[in-house]
Design a protein around this motif. Structure first.
Motif, mmCIF file in Angstrom:
data_model
loop_
_atom_site.group_PDB
_atom_site.id
_atom_site.type_symbol
_atom_site.label_atom_id
_atom_site.label_comp_id
_atom_site.label_asym_id
_atom_site.label_seq_id
_atom_site.Cartn_x
_atom_site.Cartn_y
_atom_site.Cartn_z
ATOM 1 N N VAL A 1 -50.361 7.898 -105.241
ATOM 2 C CA VAL A 1 -51.686 7.339 -105.524
ATOM 3 C C VAL A 1 -52.513 8.390 -106.243
ATOM 4 C CG1 VAL A 1 -51.689 5.735 -103.572
ATOM 5 C CG2 VAL A 1 -52.507 8.070 -103.241
ATOM 6 N N ASN A 2 -53.717 8.022 -106.585
ATOM 7 C CA ASN A 2 -54.610 8.954 -107.268
ATOM 8 C C ASN A 2 -54.899 10.176 -106.393
ATOM 9 O OD1 ASN A 2 -56.385 9.968 -109.214
ATOM 10 N ND2 ASN A 2 -58.137 8.919 -108.295
ATOM 11 N N LYS A 3 -54.619 11.340 -106.916
ATOM 12 C CA LYS A 3 -54.908 12.624 -106.263
ATOM 13 C C LYS A 3 -54.080 12.885 -105.008
ATOM 14 C CE LYS A 3 -59.642 12.927 -107.975
ATOM 15 N NZ LYS A 3 -61.078 13.118 -107.602
ATOM 16 N N GLY A 4 -52.931 12.213 -104.866
ATOM 17 C CA GLY A 4 -52.112 12.480 -103.696
ATOM 18 C C GLY A 4 -50.940 11.542 -103.532
ATOM 19 N N VAL A 5 -50.394 11.546 -102.314
ATOM 20 C CA VAL A 5 -49.231 10.704 -102.018
ATOM 21 C C VAL A 5 -49.439 9.977 -100.692
ATOM 22 C CG1 VAL A 5 -47.657 12.255 -103.256
ATOM 23 C CG2 VAL A 5 -48.020 12.571 -100.802
ATOM 24 N N SER B 1 -48.132 21.254 -101.053
ATOM 25 C CA SER B 1 -47.214 22.394 -101.154
ATOM 26 C C SER B 1 -47.974 23.697 -101.004
ATOM 27 C CB SER B 1 -46.499 22.356 -102.512
ATOM 28 O OG SER B 1 -45.731 23.514 -102.739
ATOM 29 N N ALA B 2 -47.218 24.796 -100.867
ATOM 30 C CA ALA B 2 -47.833 26.122 -100.785
ATOM 31 C C ALA B 2 -48.372 26.544 -102.144
ATOM 32 C CB ALA B 2 -46.820 27.135 -100.281
ATOM 33 N N SER B 3 -47.845 25.958 -103.201
ATOM 34 C CA SER B 3 -48.288 26.268 -104.560
ATOM 35 C C SER B 3 -48.908 25.031 -105.206
ATOM 36 C CB SER B 3 -47.109 26.772 -105.398
ATOM 37 O OG SER B 3 -46.052 25.830 -105.403
ATOM 38 N N TYR B 4 -49.468 25.225 -106.375
ATOM 39 C CA TYR B 4 -50.145 24.139 -107.095
ATOM 40 C C TYR B 4 -49.155 23.044 -107.501
ATOM 41 C CZ TYR B 4 -52.605 21.707 -110.855
ATOM 42 O OH TYR B 4 -53.157 20.743 -111.660
ATOM 43 N N VAL B 5 -49.519 21.791 -107.243
ATOM 44 C CA VAL B 5 -48.680 20.653 -107.613
ATOM 45 C C VAL B 5 -49.319 19.951 -108.804
ATOM 46 C CG1 VAL B 5 -47.769 18.415 -106.898
ATOM 47 C CG2 VAL B 5 -47.805 20.320 -105.276
ATOM 48 N N GLU B 6 -48.605 19.950 -109.919
ATOM 49 C CA GLU B 6 -49.137 19.330 -111.128
ATOM 50 C C GLU B 6 -48.715 17.867 -111.240
ATOM 51 O OE1 GLU B 6 -49.276 20.120 -115.969
ATOM 52 O OE2 GLU B 6 -48.205 21.500 -114.644
ATOM 53 N N ASN B 7 -47.475 17.559 -110.876
ATOM 54 C CA ASN B 7 -46.953 16.201 -111.015
ATOM 55 C C ASN B 7 -46.500 15.673 -109.654
ATOM 56 O OD1 ASN B 7 -45.880 13.793 -111.868
ATOM 57 N ND2 ASN B 7 -44.104 14.699 -112.900
ATOM 58 N N THR B 8 -47.291 14.794 -109.056
ATOM 59 C CA THR B 8 -46.949 14.259 -107.737
ATOM 60 C C THR B 8 -45.777 13.287 -107.794
ATOM 61 O OG1 THR B 8 -48.648 12.555 -108.043
ATOM 62 C CG2 THR B 8 -49.283 14.529 -106.792
ATOM 63 N N GLU B 9 -45.481 12.752 -108.969
ATOM 64 C CA GLU B 9 -44.370 11.807 -109.117
ATOM 65 C C GLU B 9 -43.048 12.432 -108.691
ATOM 66 O OE1 GLU B 9 -44.341 8.687 -110.024
ATOM 67 O OE2 GLU B 9 -46.414 8.373 -110.704
ATOM 68 N N GLU B 10 -42.935 13.753 -108.872
ATOM 69 C CA GLU B 10 -41.697 14.455 -108.535
ATOM 70 C C GLU B 10 -41.446 14.481 -107.029
ATOM 71 O OE1 GLU B 10 -42.197 18.288 -110.229
ATOM 72 O OE2 GLU B 10 -41.889 17.619 -112.317
ATOM 73 N N TRP B 11 -42.456 14.152 -106.245
ATOM 74 C CA TRP B 11 -42.338 14.227 -104.787
ATOM 75 C C TRP B 11 -41.955 12.893 -104.154
ATOM 76 C CZ3 TRP B 11 -43.133 18.728 -101.883
ATOM 77 C CH2 TRP B 11 -43.508 19.838 -102.651
ATOM 78 N N LEU B 12 -41.870 11.846 -104.936
ATOM 79 C CA LEU B 12 -41.547 10.525 -104.400
ATOM 80 C C LEU B 12 -40.180 10.522 -103.707
ATOM 81 C CD1 LEU B 12 -42.485 7.586 -104.175
ATOM 82 C CD2 LEU B 12 -41.280 7.129 -106.320
ATOM 83 N N GLY C 1 -50.679 6.981 -94.034
ATOM 84 C CA GLY C 1 -51.343 8.273 -94.141
ATOM 85 C C GLY C 1 -51.396 8.769 -95.576
ATOM 86 N N PHE C 2 -52.330 9.670 -95.827
ATOM 87 C CA PHE C 2 -52.559 10.213 -97.170
ATOM 88 C C PHE C 2 -52.401 11.728 -97.141
ATOM 89 C CE2 PHE C 2 -55.802 12.001 -100.147
ATOM 90 C CZ PHE C 2 -55.177 11.651 -101.342
ATOM 91 N N ILE C 3 -51.645 12.263 -98.123
ATOM 92 C CA ILE C 3 -51.535 13.718 -98.293
ATOM 93 C C ILE C 3 -52.117 14.050 -99.661
ATOM 94 C CG2 ILE C 3 -50.031 15.731 -98.381
ATOM 95 C CD1 ILE C 3 -47.948 14.214 -96.812
ATOM 96 N N PRO C 4 -53.244 14.773 -99.712
ATOM 97 C CA PRO C 4 -53.820 15.148 -101.012
ATOM 98 C C PRO C 4 -52.854 16.044 -101.787
ATOM 99 C CG PRO C 4 -55.368 15.518 -99.198
ATOM 100 C CD PRO C 4 -54.043 15.251 -98.580
ATOM 101 N N ALA C 5 -52.903 15.990 -103.096
ATOM 102 C CA ALA C 5 -52.034 16.826 -103.929
ATOM 103 C C ALA C 5 -52.245 18.301 -103.626
ATOM 104 C CB ALA C 5 -52.302 16.544 -105.402
ATOM 105 N N SER C 6 -53.484 18.671 -103.287
ATOM 106 C CA SER C 6 -53.796 20.069 -102.974
ATOM 107 C C SER C 6 -53.212 20.516 -101.645
ATOM 108 C CB SER C 6 -55.314 20.277 -102.955
ATOM 109 O OG SER C 6 -55.909 19.463 -101.953
#
Length: 238
Positions: free
Chosen positions: A60-64, A81-92, A73-78
């Motif tokens: 979803v927008n700004k998270g997964v 991960s321990a590091s910056y996540v640019e593309n949340t699609e990779e986490w599906l 439940g919602f997990i914000p992109a921030s």
């Protein structure tokens, strides 16, 4: 006590008794309601900071999105991960360790974070890797990020170390980017190891051991002195 007062007391007693019955009834209903029980469990997870394995089921927008105890439940992109996540699609469809940070039943709001467990795991791995290193060792690595206070370098064994801005150059610099760039390969000396955190220094590579400038004095044996003097006088004509 008058009859009127007795009637009022009986009415008060009936109201208290009815309230007690209602409370008991709600308790029984709550116990049988799976959604209420799910929220109770989620609050326990939050209070105990229980690490849960959850599967990313949507983007979803700004998270997964994920589901815990049947609750969305919602997990914000921030917080993914321990590091910056640019593309949340990779986490599906990936599975991550996460903790509950918000469990609001009234607002039907469940928020989780995978960042804290990831940082904890990373710190443990770094501590294990750091145990094989020692202060004073010269290492090679790649600049991974530049911050106002210094630069983070990934070493050959995958561990990350920090070069503080004061340890980058002999000269005073305003920003690490004045000397370093991301992706640059550098050599540095390990100057500290503390709980898996590696302190590096480029400036320390220039450290040299001071060598004494005093000339060593040698004393020749007396026989050699005499022989040398005799040979010298022999060639002198008076």
């Amino acid at each position: 006590m008058s009859i009127e007062n007795q009637v009022e007391s009986m009415e008060d007693y009936k109201e208290e008794l009815e309230a007690s019955f209602q409370q008991i009834r709600r308790g029984v209903e709550d116990k049988d309601d799976p959604e209420i029980q799910a929220w109770n469990t989620l609050r326990e997870y939050m209070e105990n900071k229980t690490i849960l394995q959850v599967k990313i089921g949507g983007i979803v927008n700004k998270g997964v999105i994920t589901y815990v105890e049947g609750i969305r439940g919602f997990i914000p992109a921030s917080k993914l991960s321990a590091s910056y996540v640019e593309n949340t699609e990779e986490w599906l469809n990936k599975t991550v360790d996460a903790i509950v940070i918000t469990a609001d039943e009234e607002e039907k709001r469940l928020v989780l974070s995978a960042k804290e467990p990831a940082l904890e795991k990373l710190a443990k791995e770094n501590q294990e890797k750091a145990s094989s290193l020692s202060v004073g060792t010269v290492v090679e690595g790649t600049v991974e990020s530049i911050q106002p206070y210094g630069a983070f370098v990934t070493l050959e064994n995958g561990i990350s170390g920090l070069i503080h801005i004061s340890q980058i150059s002999e000269k005073r610099i305003k920003s690490p980017s004045a000397v370093l760039s991301i992706g640059q390969t550098i050599k540095a000396k390990i100057i500290s190891i503390n709980n898996g955190k590696i302190g590096l220094s480029i400036k320390a590579l220039n450290d040299v051991v001071e060598v004494s400038k005093e000339e060593p004095s040698y004393k020749l044996p007396s026989e050699e002195i005499g022989t040398g003097l005799g040979a010298l006088l022999k060639n002198i004509k008076l």
